[in-house]
Motif scaffolding. Structure first.
Motif, mmCIF file in Angstrom:
data_model
loop_
_atom_site.group_PDB
_atom_site.id
_atom_site.type_symbol
_atom_site.label_atom_id
_atom_site.label_comp_id
_atom_site.label_asym_id
_atom_site.label_seq_id
_atom_site.Cartn_x
_atom_site.Cartn_y
_atom_site.Cartn_z
ATOM 1 N N THR A 57 6.410 -16.938 29.546
ATOM 2 C CA THR A 57 6.339 -18.383 29.369
ATOM 3 C C THR A 57 7.046 -19.079 30.507
ATOM 4 N N TRP A 115 7.317 -22.816 33.277
ATOM 5 C CA TRP A 115 6.736 -23.577 34.382
ATOM 6 C C TRP A 115 7.424 -23.121 35.665
ATOM 7 N N LYS A 175 11.405 -26.363 26.586
ATOM 8 C CA LYS A 175 10.495 -25.531 27.372
ATOM 9 C C LYS A 175 11.214 -24.967 28.590
ATOM 10 N N SER A 225 1.823 -24.065 35.536
ATOM 11 C CA SER A 225 2.206 -24.772 34.321
ATOM 12 C C SER A 225 2.009 -23.882 33.097
ATOM 13 N N PHE A 226 2.993 -23.066 32.850
ATOM 14 C CA PHE A 226 3.019 -22.171 31.694
ATOM 15 C C PHE A 226 1.960 -21.074 31.800
ATOM 16 N N GLN A 274 -1.531 -19.079 30.241
ATOM 17 C CA GLN A 274 -2.743 -19.195 29.438
ATOM 18 C C GLN A 274 -2.939 -18.023 28.477
ATOM 19 N N ASN A 323 -0.290 -16.989 26.509
ATOM 20 C CA ASN A 323 0.791 -17.140 25.552
ATOM 21 C C ASN A 323 0.347 -18.207 24.547
ATOM 22 N N ASP A 375 1.816 -19.993 22.237
ATOM 23 C CA ASP A 375 2.639 -21.200 22.172
ATOM 24 C C ASP A 375 2.424 -22.097 23.398
ATOM 25 N N ASP A 376 2.317 -21.476 24.581
ATOM 26 C CA ASP A 376 2.071 -22.253 25.803
ATOM 27 C C ASP A 376 0.713 -22.946 25.734
ATOM 28 N N LEU A 378 0.072 -26.864 26.037
ATOM 29 C CA LEU A 378 -0.770 -27.430 27.093
ATOM 30 C C LEU A 378 -1.924 -28.258 26.540
ATOM 31 N N GLY A 394 2.171 -32.048 25.720
ATOM 32 C CA GLY A 394 2.116 -31.108 26.835
ATOM 33 C C GLY A 394 1.393 -31.680 28.037
#
Length: 194
Positions: A92, A94, A125, A157-158, A160, A162, A164-165, A169, A174
């Protein structure tokens, strides 16, 4: 094609006092201060993906055009990271990337990372950082970074992969956070450099 159309000077940012052409209202004044940044999409095509070298070439075209008019420009490549080939993972956060070594992009990346910390920390985050060389950016010679002549960064940006991410998003909170990070990071860099 977008990168061959501009024949006039292109103003990349502006700031100053502005005026509304309407009757003043409660809490809204006729005179106000505004800061704006012009954005050019180096990958406007929606159907096909554009290889990385043409993306850098398009950015370089805009940079040369701006430089000839006494202006400058910045390159931001916005991405979502992945830690696997399709399985859900726990990675996870950024992050921001520049090329290896000390470059003109490091200050830009630092402004962007600081904006991410300011915006994402209150939301609980994670901001991923590589402090091994004294700054917050990760470094790799990605084509869109090392072939671009202007200050260039790549943001992840985080993740794809995960759950939760992905949920974050796709949420309004988000989406707003990601946009706010990029706008604040760009404006902070402009203020610092000019």
């Amino acid at each position: 094609k977008m990168y061959g159309e501009a024949t006039q000077p292109v103003k990349l940012y502006y700031n100053g006092t502005m005026y509304r052409y309407e009757r003043p209202q409660s809490g809204r004044f006729r005179e106000f201060y505004q800061y704006g940044v012009e954005v050019f999409d180096v990958v406007p095509e929606e159907i096909e993906d554009i290889p990385l070298t043409p993306r850098a070439n398009r950015a370089n075209y805009r940079y040369r055009e701006a430089k000839a008019n006494g202006q400058t420009c910045l390159f931001v490549s916005v991405h979502v990271n992945a830690a696997s080939n399709g399985d859900w993972k726990n990675a996870t956060g950024w992050s921001v990337w520049t090329t290896k070594g000390k470059t003109k992009s490091d200050d830009f990346a630092e402004c962007m990372a600081n904006a991410a910390i300011e915006i994402l920390t209150p939301l609980g985050k994670k901001v991923r950082m590589d402090m091994t060389d004294g700054d917050k950016d990760y470094e790799e010679n990605f084509t869109v970074l090392y072939k671009t002549q202007c200050p260039a960064i790549l943001t992840e940006s985080f993740f794809q992969d995960n759950k939760d991410d992905v949920e974050f998003l796709l949420s309004e909170k988000g989406k707003k956070a990601i946009v706010d990070i990029h706008v604040k990071g760009i404006l902070d860099y402009i203020k610092k450099m000019w």
